[in-house]
Design an enzyme around this catalytic site. Structure first.
Site, short mmCIF file in Angstrom:
data_model
loop_
_atom_site.label_atom_id
_atom_site.label_comp_id
_atom_site.label_asym_id
_atom_site.label_seq_id
_atom_site.Cartn_x
_atom_site.Cartn_y
_atom_site.Cartn_z
N CYS A 66 0.88 -1.17 0.00
CA CYS A 66 0.00 0.00 0.00
C CYS A 66 0.92 1.23 0.00
O CYS A 66 2.09 1.11 -0.34
CB CYS A 66 -0.99 -0.02 1.17
SG CYS A 66 -0.27 0.13 2.81
N GLY A 67 0.39 2.38 0.34
CA GLY A 67 1.23 3.57 0.27
C GLY A 67 2.40 3.51 1.23
O GLY A 67 3.55 3.80 0.87
N GLY A 69 2.66 0.67 3.57
CA GLY A 69 2.80 -0.71 4.06
C GLY A 69 2.11 -0.91 5.40
O GLY A 69 1.85 -2.05 5.81
N ILE A 70 1.79 0.18 6.07
CA ILE A 70 1.29 0.08 7.44
C ILE A 70 -0.16 -0.42 7.49
O ILE A 70 -0.49 -1.40 8.18
CB ILE A 70 1.38 1.45 8.16
CG1 ILE A 70 2.82 1.94 8.22
CG2 ILE A 70 0.77 1.35 9.56
CD1 ILE A 70 3.77 1.08 8.98
N GLY A 71 -1.03 0.26 6.77
CA GLY A 71 -2.44 -0.14 6.80
C GLY A 71 -2.61 -1.58 6.34
O GLY A 71 -3.37 -2.36 6.95
N HIS A 99 13.38 -15.96 11.97
CA HIS A 99 13.11 -16.00 13.41
C HIS A 99 11.61 -16.00 13.73
O HIS A 99 11.20 -16.58 14.73
CB HIS A 99 13.73 -14.77 14.10
CG HIS A 99 15.22 -14.79 14.13
ND1 HIS A 99 15.96 -14.06 15.05
CD2 HIS A 99 16.13 -15.43 13.37
CE1 HIS A 99 17.25 -14.26 14.84
NE2 HIS A 99 17.38 -15.08 13.81
N ARG A 134 14.42 -21.84 20.14
CA ARG A 134 13.97 -20.57 20.71
C ARG A 134 13.04 -19.83 19.76
O ARG A 134 12.11 -19.15 20.19
CB ARG A 134 15.17 -19.70 21.10
CG ARG A 134 15.99 -19.18 19.93
CD ARG A 134 17.27 -18.50 20.42
NE ARG A 134 17.99 -17.86 19.34
CZ ARG A 134 18.75 -18.52 18.44
NH1 ARG A 134 18.83 -19.84 18.50
NH2 ARG A 134 19.39 -17.87 17.49
C1 RB5 Z 1 -3.92 5.21 0.37
O1 RB5 Z 1 -3.99 6.53 -0.05
C2 RB5 Z 1 -3.06 5.03 1.61
O2 RB5 Z 1 -3.67 5.63 2.69
C3 RB5 Z 1 -2.79 3.56 1.84
O3 RB5 Z 1 -2.21 3.04 0.69
C4 RB5 Z 1 -1.81 3.18 2.93
O4 RB5 Z 1 -0.68 3.98 2.91
C5 RB5 Z 1 -2.31 2.97 4.26
O5 RB5 Z 1 -1.55 2.53 5.14
#
Ligand code: RB5
Length: 153
Positions: A66-67, A69-71, A99, A134
Site C-alpha cells: 500500500c502507500g 505498508g502500514i495499513g 526468526h 527458541r
Molecule cells: C492510500 O492513499 C493510503 O492511505 C494507503 O495506501 C496506505 O498507505 C495505508 O496505510
C-alpha cells in the site's frame, strides 16, 4: 513456493515492478490484483484478499503493498495464520522469516525505492524459518495469543 502479490492504488506501480523483477526466482507468482485502476480502492479489501489466500493455503507467502505498508500490515494481521510486517531493509526482510515465521512482507510504495524493494522481496522469498528451538517457542507463543483471541482454528 507460491507467492501472492496484491496492492492498493498506493502500491500498484511497485507491485507491477516486483512481479516483473521476481519472475526469475522460479517461484509461482500469483497476481491478486491492484493495477492502480481504482484510485478509490481500500487497503483492507486488498489485504483481506491476500490474507485469505495465505489462510486458505492457495499461497505460501505474500507481498502486500500500500502507500506506506502500514495499513496493509495492520489489516492482514487480523486474519488467522497471517504474520505480516513492513520491512524496508533486507536484514529485517529475511530475519523476519528466519526468526518470526513472517509470511507476508508489506511494503510502502510511497516510501521505498524500486531497487531496495526488489532486494527486500528477494531476501524475503529466499529465507526459510530457522527451526531453532527458541524461535519455534516464540512463534508458538504468538500462535497461542492468536488462538486465545480468535478461538481455536
Ligand atoms: C492510500 O492513499 C493510503 O492511505 C494507503 O495506501 C496506505 O498507505 C495505508 O496505510
Amino acid at each position: 513456493m507460491r507467492i501472492a502479490f496484491a496492492a492498493d492504488h498506493g502500491g500498484s506501480e511497485l507491485r507491477d515492478e516486483l512481479i516483473q523483477r521476481l519472475a526469475d526466482t522460479g517461484h509461482e507468482l500469483i497476481d491478486l490484483g491492484g493495477d492502480g485502476s481504482d484510485p478509490a480502492d481500500d487497503y483492507p479489501d486488498v489485504a483481506l484478499r491476500l490474507a485469505e489466500a495465505i489462510r486458505g493455503g492457495e499461497a505460501d507467502r505474500g507481498i502486500l503493498i500500500c502507500g506506506s505498508g502500514i495499513g496493509a500490515s495492520v489489516a492482514a494481521n487480523k486474519v488467522r495464520g497471517v504474520r505480516a510486517a513492513v520491512a524496508h531493509d533486507t536484514y529485517s526482510a529475511h530475519q523476519g522469516v528466519e526468526h518470526d515465521a513472517l509470511n507476508v512482507l508489506c511494503l510502502g510504495g510511497r516510501v521505498i525505492g524500486v531497487e531496495l524493494a526488489v532486494e527486500c522481496a528477494r531476501a524475503f522469498v529466499g529465507a526459510s524459518f530457522s527451526g531453532a528451538e527458541r524461535h519455534a517457542r516464540r512463534v508458538a507463543k504468538v500462535l497461542a495469543i492468536e488462538a486465545r483471541e480468535l478461538g481455536p482454528s
